[in-house]
Design an enzyme around this catalytic site. Structure first.
Site, PDB file in Angstrom:
ATOM      1  N   PRO A  45       5.374   2.607  -1.751  1.00 50.69           N
ATOM      2  CA  PRO A  45       4.548   1.468  -1.345  1.00 50.69           C
ATOM      3  C   PRO A  45       5.347   0.591  -0.388  1.00 50.69           C
ATOM      4  CG  PRO A  45       5.386   1.139  -3.583  1.00 50.69           C
ATOM      5  CD  PRO A  45       5.818   2.510  -3.159  1.00 50.69           C
ATOM      6  N   MET A  46       4.747   0.178   0.703  1.00 49.59           N
ATOM      7  CA  MET A  46       5.433  -0.714   1.643  1.00 49.59           C
ATOM      8  C   MET A  46       4.457  -1.763   2.152  1.00 49.59           C
ATOM      9  SD  MET A  46       7.981   1.743   3.807  1.00 49.59           S
ATOM     10  CE  MET A  46       6.879   3.123   3.968  1.00 49.59           C
ATOM     11  N   ALA A  47       4.727  -3.022   1.784  1.00 48.53           N
ATOM     12  CA  ALA A  47       3.851  -4.123   2.183  1.00 48.53           C
ATOM     13  C   ALA A  47       3.787  -4.197   3.706  1.00 48.53           C
ATOM     14  CB  ALA A  47       4.384  -5.437   1.613  1.00 48.53           C
ATOM     15  N   CYS A 151      10.368  -5.839  -6.005  1.00 49.10           N
ATOM     16  CA  CYS A 151      10.300  -6.623  -4.769  1.00 49.10           C
ATOM     17  C   CYS A 151      11.322  -7.763  -4.794  1.00 49.10           C
ATOM     18  CB  CYS A 151       8.891  -7.184  -4.589  1.00 49.10           C
ATOM     19  SG  CYS A 151       8.801  -8.200  -3.112  1.00 49.10           S
ATOM     20  N   LYS A 190       7.714   0.799 -10.990  1.00 49.47           N
ATOM     21  CA  LYS A 190       8.732   1.026  -9.946  1.00 49.47           C
ATOM     22  C   LYS A 190       9.698  -0.157 -10.013  1.00 49.47           C
ATOM     23  CE  LYS A 190       9.278   1.730  -4.967  1.00 49.47           C
ATOM     24  NZ  LYS A 190       9.780   0.443  -4.479  1.00 49.47           N
ATOM     25  N   ASN A 251      14.251   7.205  -5.743  1.00 51.32           N
ATOM     26  CA  ASN A 251      13.936   6.529  -4.481  1.00 51.32           C
ATOM     27  C   ASN A 251      15.174   5.817  -3.940  1.00 51.32           C
ATOM     28  OD1 ASN A 251      12.566   3.398  -3.642  1.00 51.32           O
ATOM     29  ND2 ASN A 251      12.256   5.205  -2.374  1.00 51.32           N
ATOM     30  N   ASP A 253      17.002   5.819   0.304  1.00 51.10           N
ATOM     31  CA  ASP A 253      17.828   6.423   1.354  1.00 51.10           C
ATOM     32  C   ASP A 253      17.559   7.891   1.640  1.00 51.10           C
ATOM     33  OD1 ASP A 253      18.890   3.936   1.522  1.00 51.10           O
ATOM     34  OD2 ASP A 253      20.863   4.446   0.713  1.00 51.10           O
ATOM     35  N   GLY A 275      10.296   5.954   1.608  1.00 52.97           N
ATOM     36  CA  GLY A 275       9.755   4.744   2.214  1.00 52.97           C
ATOM     37  C   GLY A 275      10.004   4.685   3.709  1.00 52.97           C
TER      38      GLY A 275
HETATM   39  C1  LIG Z   1       8.535  -2.987   4.943  1.00 54.90           C
HETATM   40  C2  LIG Z   1       8.758  -2.646   3.515  1.00 54.90           C
HETATM   41  C3  LIG Z   1       7.858  -3.084   2.576  1.00 54.90           C
HETATM   42  C4  LIG Z   1       8.028  -2.763   1.226  1.00 54.90           C
HETATM   43  N1  LIG Z   1       7.068  -3.138   0.323  1.00 54.90           N
HETATM   44  C5  LIG Z   1       7.158  -2.706  -0.966  1.00 54.90           C
HETATM   45  C6  LIG Z   1       6.097  -2.913  -1.888  1.00 54.90           C
HETATM   46  O1  LIG Z   1       5.040  -3.473  -1.560  1.00 54.90           O
HETATM   47  N2  LIG Z   1       6.265  -2.466  -3.159  1.00 54.90           N
HETATM   48  C7  LIG Z   1       7.402  -1.815  -3.570  1.00 54.90           C
HETATM   49  O2  LIG Z   1       7.502  -1.416  -4.732  1.00 54.90           O
HETATM   50  N3  LIG Z   1       8.405  -1.582  -2.698  1.00 54.90           N
HETATM   51  C8  LIG Z   1       8.290  -1.984  -1.422  1.00 54.90           C
HETATM   52  N4  LIG Z   1       9.279  -1.658  -0.536  1.00 54.90           N
HETATM   53  C9  LIG Z   1      10.416  -0.834  -0.992  1.00 54.90           C
HETATM   54  C10 LIG Z   1      10.134   0.647  -0.792  1.00 54.90           C
HETATM   55  O3  LIG Z   1       9.029   1.067  -1.539  1.00 54.90           O
HETATM   56  C11 LIG Z   1      11.351   1.492  -1.177  1.00 54.90           C
HETATM   57  O4  LIG Z   1      11.632   1.270  -2.524  1.00 54.90           O
HETATM   58  C12 LIG Z   1      12.578   1.141  -0.360  1.00 54.90           C
HETATM   59  O5  LIG Z   1      12.272   1.046   1.003  1.00 54.90           O
HETATM   60  C13 LIG Z   1      13.687   2.193  -0.556  1.00 54.90           C
HETATM   61  O6  LIG Z   1      13.247   3.461  -0.189  1.00 54.90           O
HETATM   62  P1  LIG Z   1      13.643   4.127   1.239  1.00 54.90           P
HETATM   63  O7  LIG Z   1      15.119   4.126   1.342  1.00 54.90           O
HETATM   64  O8  LIG Z   1      13.038   5.472   1.207  1.00 54.90           O
HETATM   65  O9  LIG Z   1      13.044   3.239   2.279  1.00 54.90           O
HETATM   66  C14 LIG Z   1       9.152  -1.999   0.802  1.00 54.90           C
HETATM   67  C15 LIG Z   1      10.055  -1.564   1.777  1.00 54.90           C
HETATM   68  C16 LIG Z   1       9.872  -1.859   3.105  1.00 54.90           C
HETATM   69  C17 LIG Z   1      10.840  -1.341   4.100  1.00 54.90           C
END
Ligand SMILES: Cc1cc2nc3c(=O)[nH]c(=O)nc-3n(C[C@H](O)[C@H](O)[C@H](O)COP(=O)(O)O)c2cc1C
Length: 426
Positions: A45-47, A151, A190, A251, A253, A275
């Site tokens: 999930p990414m806001a 978050c 999460k 999750n 990197d 993500g």
């Molecule tokens: C722009 C952005 C928005 C995010 N929004 C959320 C969110 O709404 N809910 C959540 O659980 N994590 C959120 N995350 C965290 C990601 O879900 C993820 O845990 C984090 O980026 C690490 O994973 P990655 O290394 O694959 O990016 C967000 C990350 C980014 C970069």
């Protein structure tokens, strides 16, 4: 200047190159409760990123290659083709959801049929409100509901939501129990390792989740204080995996198919969640699937590297999808506006009916003792609307020669007035 919660702030610090693991590969599938997810990959999930357009874009990324003649994002791409097993909404405020009118809720919980299996993520700190919002999510047809305990954003933490709750395990337990009791769909959480290095609680938290009946956990292997800095500490994913028997989603990197395989090898996790790599490389899920399949077949993992032409098609498709979505939203808004106008019309008609009903009801009393009042009552009872009633009254009083004599139909009046009064009560 005020810091914004954007993708740009969340680049990788110093990406680690993982050696290509010899045996490990991302599992072909896993299950969360009764929901079968294949392959075992999840779009994080990414806001501000993972709205319905982006989610469908990711699920259709296999079409943005030069080998596909027509990009038709409305045609269903199976999860096996896209390589993405499950998608999630961006986080949604439970307080907001519980307060909102239904039409507004729909905007937050919009998803299309080809997005299943899909999970809706909630954040908040009040067990009752979260439970109520989880019920809304279930009623909206989501396959799973997820609680955000990761978050790090200040405005979320300030309300004790997201990673703010990591400092309060008893409150987390209350929330787990309230949501679990409220819905029958699979429920997941999460979370991050803990608030900071002095307060790492990921293992007890995962055990508590299992004890409270949650169906899976997803761990972003950083603390709240880490933000997005340093390396995700996958060893904690391994510890959580050892501690619980519900599925564990790793999750943090993953940037390449090799990283995904390396995470599975090092932690034993049941699935990987991706993500930031997804917007940078929407093909990553398909690449993981190609890598896994080729490794299985030949022992050597390979995958397609997108060409400039693929990238061009990808950008064009995403932008076109955004434009198309505006049209869809505008059409929905127009339909909503038309429905409001129609309901206004219905309300107007009802108001007229009520007013005429009142006129008929009062006609019996008002004409009591009026000579020839029976004729006026009859005319009023036959009138179709307020103006017609008024005209009958005008006509009657203009035409009649009023006398002092008593109305000859008083007994009839009495029964009519009771009837009319009765009709007006409910
Ligand atoms: C722009 C952005 C928005 C995010 N929004 C959320 C969110 O709404 N809910 C959540 O659980 N994590 C959120 N995350 C965290 C990601 O879900 C993820 O845990 C984090 O980026 C690490 O994973 P990655 O290394 O694959 O990016 C967000 C990350 C980014 C970069």
């Amino acid at each position: 200047m005020k810091k914004r919660y954007t993708l740009e702030q969340k680049k990788w610090d110093a990406p680690v190159e993982h050696a290509m693991p010899t045996h490990a590969r991302v599992p072909a599938s896993f299950s969360i409760g009764g929901v079968h997810i294949a392959p075992a990959t999840v779009l994080a999930p990414m806001a501000g990123v993972t709205d319905t357009v982006f989610r469908r874009f990711i699920k259709n990324a296999s079409q943005f290659s030069a080998t596909s003649d027509n990009v038709d994002v409305d045609s269903a791409t199976t999860n096996a083709q896209s390589g993405c097993g499950q998608i999630m909404t961006e986080f949604t405020s439970a307080d907001g959801l519980a307060r909102m009118r239904e039409t507004k809720r729909k905007r937050y919980l919009t998803y299309y049929d080809d997005e299943h299996p899909i999970s809706a993520q909630l954040f908040g700190s009040n067990p009752e409100t979260l439970a109520e919002s989880a019920r809304i999510v279930e009623d909206a047809g989501f396959d799973l509901v997820d609680l955000n305990l990761g978050c790090p954003a200040k405005r979320v933490v300030a309300c004790n939501g997201g990673s703010g709750l990591l400092r309060d395990l008893p409150q987390i337990e209350r929330i787990f129990k309230a949501i679990r009791a409220a819905v029958t769909i699979p429920f997941t959480v999460k979370f991050r390792l803990g608030w900071n290095d002095k307060h790492i609680i990921c293992v007890p938290l995962a055990k508590m989740a299992e004890d409270c009946g949650l169906n899976a956990v997803a761990l972003h292997a950083r603390t709240r204080e880490d933000g997005y800095t340093g390396q995700a500490r996958w060893e904690y994913i391994a510890q959580v995996k050892d501690a619980v028997s519900i599925p564990v989603i790793g999750n943090g990197d993953i940037r390449t198919p090799q990283d995904a395989a390396a995470m599975v090898e090092r932690t034993g996790c049941d699935a990987v969640m991706i993500g930031r790599a997804a917007p940078a490389n929407p093909w990553i899920f398909r690449q993981i699937a190609q890598y896994t399949a080729s490794k299985e077949a030949t022992g050597v993992g390979t995958y397609d590297i997108p060409t400039d032409q693929d990238r061009y098609r990808m950008i064009r498709t995403y932008f076109q999808m955004l434009v198309d979505e505006i049209a869809i939203e505008e059409a929905a808004e127009a339909a909503r506006a038309a429905a409001i106008v129609a309901s206004g019309q219905i309300a107007r008609e009802q108001r007229h009916r009520d007013a005429v009903g009142k006129m008929k009801q009062f006609a019996a009393w008002f004409t009591h003792g009026v000579p020839g009042g029976g004729a006026l009552r009859k005319a009023i009872f036959e009138a179709k609307n307020g103006n017609a009633v008024l005209s009958e009254v005008e006509r009657f009083f203009e035409a009649s020669e009023l006398t002092e004599s008593a109305d000859d139909s008083a007994p009839e009046d009495a029964s009519m007035s009771l009837e009319a009064l009765g009709a007006g009560c409910d």
